[in-house]
Design a protein around this motif. Sequence first.
Motif, PDB file in Angstrom:
ATOM      1  N   GLN A  52      49.263  53.935  32.529  1.00 12.02           N
ATOM      2  CA  GLN A  52      49.361  55.393  32.602  1.00 12.02           C
ATOM      3  C   GLN A  52      49.499  55.879  34.038  1.00 12.02           C
ATOM      4  OE1 GLN A  52      45.658  57.558  32.380  1.00 12.02           O
ATOM      5  NE2 GLN A  52      44.554  55.678  31.861  1.00 12.02           N
ATOM      6  N   THR A  53      49.275  54.947  35.017  1.00 13.89           N
ATOM      7  CA  THR A  53      49.326  55.330  36.416  1.00 13.89           C
ATOM      8  C   THR A  53      49.587  54.092  37.263  1.00 13.89           C
ATOM      9  OG1 THR A  53      48.121  56.523  38.154  1.00 13.89           O
ATOM     10  CG2 THR A  53      46.852  55.001  36.801  1.00 13.89           C
ATOM     11  N   THR A  54      49.748  54.274  38.565  1.00 12.06           N
ATOM     12  CA  THR A  54      49.939  53.143  39.470  1.00 12.06           C
ATOM     13  C   THR A  54      48.690  52.273  39.478  1.00 12.06           C
ATOM     14  OG1 THR A  54      51.414  54.433  40.896  1.00 12.06           O
ATOM     15  CG2 THR A  54      50.373  52.497  41.875  1.00 12.06           C
ATOM     16  N   PRO A  55      48.823  50.954  39.373  1.00 10.24           N
ATOM     17  CA  PRO A  55      47.636  50.090  39.309  1.00 10.24           C
ATOM     18  C   PRO A  55      46.849  50.099  40.609  1.00 10.24           C
ATOM     19  CG  PRO A  55      49.634  48.777  39.541  1.00 10.24           C
ATOM     20  CD  PRO A  55      50.077  50.175  39.283  1.00 10.24           C
ATOM     21  N   HIS A  56      45.526  50.148  40.485  1.00 13.28           N
ATOM     22  CA  HIS A  56      44.666  50.004  41.653  1.00 13.28           C
ATOM     23  C   HIS A  56      43.972  48.640  41.591  1.00 13.28           C
ATOM     24  CE1 HIS A  56      41.151  50.823  39.155  1.00 13.28           C
ATOM     25  NE2 HIS A  56      41.606  52.027  38.829  1.00 13.28           N
ATOM     26  N   ILE A  57      43.246  48.286  42.642  1.00 14.40           N
ATOM     27  CA  ILE A  57      42.696  46.945  42.716  1.00 14.40           C
ATOM     28  C   ILE A  57      41.635  46.697  41.645  1.00 14.40           C
ATOM     29  CG2 ILE A  57      43.258  46.632  45.146  1.00 14.40           C
ATOM     30  CD1 ILE A  57      40.377  47.278  45.844  1.00 14.40           C
ATOM     31  N   GLY A  58      41.036  47.758  41.111  1.00 16.19           N
ATOM     32  CA  GLY A  58      40.123  47.583  39.988  1.00 16.19           C
ATOM     33  C   GLY A  58      40.851  47.095  38.756  1.00 16.19           C
ATOM     34  N   HIS A  59      42.073  47.588  38.543  1.00 14.58           N
ATOM     35  CA  HIS A  59      42.873  47.147  37.398  1.00 14.58           C
ATOM     36  C   HIS A  59      43.209  45.670  37.484  1.00 14.58           C
ATOM     37  CE1 HIS A  59      44.395  51.549  37.059  1.00 14.58           C
ATOM     38  NE2 HIS A  59      43.550  51.327  36.072  1.00 14.58           N
ATOM     39  N   VAL A  60      43.654  45.223  38.659  1.00 15.65           N
ATOM     40  CA  VAL A  60      44.217  43.874  38.757  1.00 15.65           C
ATOM     41  C   VAL A  60      43.162  42.808  39.006  1.00 15.65           C
ATOM     42  CG1 VAL A  60      46.488  44.681  39.485  1.00 15.65           C
ATOM     43  CG2 VAL A  60      44.748  44.199  41.210  1.00 15.65           C
ATOM     44  N   ARG A  61      41.899  43.195  39.239  1.00 17.80           N
ATOM     45  CA  ARG A  61      40.870  42.160  39.402  1.00 17.80           C
ATOM     46  C   ARG A  61      40.765  41.305  38.148  1.00 17.80           C
ATOM     47  NH1 ARG A  61      34.261  42.107  39.877  1.00 17.80           N
ATOM     48  NH2 ARG A  61      34.181  39.939  40.583  1.00 17.80           N
ATOM     49  N   SER A  62      40.851  41.932  36.987  1.00 16.73           N
ATOM     50  CA  SER A  62      40.793  41.185  35.731  1.00 16.73           C
ATOM     51  C   SER A  62      41.927  40.172  35.657  1.00 16.73           C
ATOM     52  CB  SER A  62      40.867  42.148  34.543  1.00 16.73           C
ATOM     53  OG  SER A  62      40.872  41.447  33.325  1.00 16.73           O
ATOM     54  N   GLY A  63      43.131  40.595  36.070  1.00 18.82           N
ATOM     55  CA  GLY A  63      44.269  39.685  36.043  1.00 18.82           C
ATOM     56  C   GLY A  63      44.036  38.471  36.916  1.00 18.82           C
ATOM     57  N   VAL A  64      43.469  38.668  38.108  1.00 18.57           N
ATOM     58  CA  VAL A  64      43.203  37.554  39.026  1.00 18.57           C
ATOM     59  C   VAL A  64      42.105  36.655  38.467  1.00 18.57           C
ATOM     60  CG1 VAL A  64      42.314  36.948  41.310  1.00 18.57           C
ATOM     61  CG2 VAL A  64      44.002  38.774  41.073  1.00 18.57           C
ATOM     62  N   ALA A  65      41.026  37.251  37.955  1.00 19.42           N
ATOM     63  CA  ALA A  65      39.896  36.464  37.442  1.00 19.42           C
ATOM     64  C   ALA A  65      40.327  35.538  36.307  1.00 19.42           C
ATOM     65  CB  ALA A  65      38.783  37.398  36.971  1.00 19.42           C
ATOM     66  N   PHE A  66      41.087  36.075  35.368  1.00 14.15           N
ATOM     67  CA  PHE A  66      41.485  35.257  34.226  1.00 14.15           C
ATOM     68  C   PHE A  66      42.669  34.352  34.556  1.00 14.15           C
ATOM     69  CE2 PHE A  66      38.754  38.336  32.211  1.00 14.15           C
ATOM     70  CZ  PHE A  66      38.065  37.531  31.311  1.00 14.15           C
ATOM     71  N   ASP A  67      43.380  34.661  35.628  1.00 13.44           N
ATOM     72  CA  ASP A  67      44.397  33.730  36.110  1.00 13.44           C
ATOM     73  C   ASP A  67      43.729  32.470  36.655  1.00 13.44           C
ATOM     74  OD1 ASP A  67      47.275  33.236  36.790  1.00 13.44           O
ATOM     75  OD2 ASP A  67      46.470  33.153  38.818  1.00 13.44           O
ATOM     76  N   ILE A  68      42.593  32.622  37.318  1.00 12.89           N
ATOM     77  CA  ILE A  68      41.854  31.460  37.812  1.00 12.89           C
ATOM     78  C   ILE A  68      41.356  30.619  36.638  1.00 12.89           C
ATOM     79  CG2 ILE A  68      39.757  30.740  39.029  1.00 12.89           C
ATOM     80  CD1 ILE A  68      40.204  33.139  40.915  1.00 12.89           C
ATOM     81  N   LEU A  69      40.832  31.279  35.601  1.00 12.64           N
ATOM     82  CA  LEU A  69      40.430  30.545  34.397  1.00 12.64           C
ATOM     83  C   LEU A  69      41.605  29.766  33.818  1.00 12.64           C
ATOM     84  CD1 LEU A  69      38.639  29.843  31.936  1.00 12.64           C
ATOM     85  CD2 LEU A  69      39.370  32.032  30.938  1.00 12.64           C
ATOM     86  N   ARG A  70      42.730  30.428  33.697  1.00 14.86           N
ATOM     87  CA  ARG A  70      43.906  29.767  33.124  1.00 14.86           C
ATOM     88  C   ARG A  70      44.339  28.569  33.965  1.00 14.86           C
ATOM     89  NH1 ARG A  70      49.816  32.679  32.453  1.00 14.86           N
ATOM     90  NH2 ARG A  70      50.831  31.061  31.190  1.00 14.86           N
ATOM     91  N   ARG A  71      44.374  28.735  35.274  1.00 16.09           N
ATOM     92  CA  ARG A  71      44.773  27.643  36.159  1.00 16.09           C
ATOM     93  C   ARG A  71      43.800  26.470  36.058  1.00 16.09           C
ATOM     94  NH1 ARG A  71      48.322  28.942  40.584  1.00 16.09           N
ATOM     95  NH2 ARG A  71      49.169  31.044  40.408  1.00 16.09           N
ATOM     96  N   TRP A  72      42.519  26.771  35.879  1.00 19.29           N
ATOM     97  CA  TRP A  72      41.546  25.693  35.761  1.00 19.29           C
ATOM     98  C   TRP A  72      41.738  24.931  34.440  1.00 19.29           C
ATOM     99  CZ3 TRP A  72      39.411  22.402  38.428  1.00 19.29           C
ATOM    100  CH2 TRP A  72      38.199  21.761  38.116  1.00 19.29           C
ATOM    101  N   LEU A  73      41.993  25.663  33.374  1.00 25.91           N
ATOM    102  CA  LEU A  73      42.262  25.008  32.092  1.00 25.91           C
ATOM    103  C   LEU A  73      43.516  24.140  32.182  1.00 25.91           C
ATOM    104  CD1 LEU A  73      41.512  27.981  29.652  1.00 25.91           C
ATOM    105  CD2 LEU A  73      40.055  25.990  30.083  1.00 25.91           C
ATOM    106  N   LEU A  74      44.548  24.651  32.858  1.00 26.17           N
ATOM    107  CA  LEU A  74      45.774  23.869  33.041  1.00 26.17           C
ATOM    108  C   LEU A  74      45.499  22.626  33.883  1.00 26.17           C
ATOM    109  CD1 LEU A  74      48.316  26.762  33.748  1.00 26.17           C
ATOM    110  CD2 LEU A  74      48.355  25.231  31.775  1.00 26.17           C
TER     111      LEU A  74
END
Length: 502
Positions: A52-74
């Motif tokens: 609904q608006t331009t993403p702020h760093i609060g929005h993308v923290r979730s993306g980074v956190a779960f990207d680390i989980l995904r990379r670890w599983l890989l």
Amino acid sequence: MRAARGATRLPPPGKLARVTLHLYDTQSRRLREFTPLREGKASVYLCGATPQTTPHIGHVRSGVAFDILRRWLLAKGLDVAFVRNVTDIDDKILVKAAENGRPWWEWVSTHEREFDRAYAQLGVLPPSVEPRATGHVTQMVEYMQRLIDNGFAYAAEGSVYFDMAAWAKAPDGDYGAISGNRIDDLKDAEDPQGEGAARGKRGPQDFALWKSAKPGEPSWPTPWGPGRPGWHLECSAMATWYLGAEFDIHGGGLDLQFPHHENEAAQAHAAGDGFAQYWLHNGWVTMSGEKMSKSLGNVLAVPNILSDVRPVELRYYLGSAHYRSMLEYSPAALQEAATAYRRIEAFVLRILDTMYDGERSAFQAGEPTSSFVEALDNDLAVPAALAEIHNQVRAGNAAIAAGDTETAKTAAGAVRAMAGILGIDPLADNWFEGAAAGGDRAMDALDFLVQAQLARRQQARKDKDFETADAIRDQLAGAGIEVADTAEGQRWSLADPAQSTE
């Protein structure tokens, strides 16, 4: 829906697959050993953006956190199906679009592209699939019919509601298991004026699976009348469509525990689906102790932050705290994280230039250390994992100072492997090319030189040659560089000119 774009090379799994991962499950409120439903595979659903608006760093923290989980599983050798949805129809989107005089579909598409750009800039791997809510109305209609047939939903005046009273009486009714809320304690946040009762809503806690059409709003046809989906229904339908009736991990921000994830679980279980086996929630980015949000007026948009630091430095910062903890934002903390990343980068580039003649293809990642593996297997303890990376950087620099080339190379290979798992390998294409295209190369070069001096000082102190150690420190001080001895090792910073006595 968009499929994943391109392939990403991660360190080979090596021995990692034989190490046990434990994750904190919000529902059971304890660390649980991660056992995938299907051997060799992992399935993850992450609640993505409501653009609904331009993403702020609060929005993308979730993306980074779960990207680390995904990379670890890989890295542990698992085949990961990773679904991250887009909520592209929502009350807030409709309000924002109307306030700006734009069609809702144009408004959401514009900001969806901004989210895509932010994720890509921060090195977040593209999801296996990225479904939009509006593309899955058929699945939602089927889901509602199952709930009605099971006696846990009902249609009224063109809307469809989840029957909380019926679910509370069910033998397996488990509302509140994720958030700790009880049905009797709930207020009707979706209908504070009580208008639902006039439209046939049976109970104030019943939440909308489908909202009847309103003038000027988009709508889709259903057996119960035209309208648009409720937020909670969207995720239950999309998660099970792509990952099956049961899947491994459901993730999202802490603020989604209630009511969103609680309602998702209720719908799914009432429909007869086992749904998520583990629930993971990341903490917020805060400012002065308050959750970052537009309503507080303290939003920091990703494009603005990237005018101060490089994308990889912002990623380092957002991933540096434990994913379940709050991350308190300050410009000083961001710059400290950027400096810490540059130490890693300077060491890796030093090895690349001096021992591999600048040939990236010849500089291969090695194996993560046992301390790093133990840290990530302990509920993704990234702070401890980063500490181990910096330990190896210090050891590598000390080895260079001592002329021990092989030890330096081994340390550097481990640093690359570990940094790659966290998504911050300085020699990854996106970060290496970005640095060459105009990163803060002056600071990198300075750090390169200072780290060499600090390694000499470390060795001198180890040899109890304190005269040489003090001389190195004085020499750096004369160049305007302050050195501090901390529990984590030597730290350097540029002296404040205002404190100069000259």
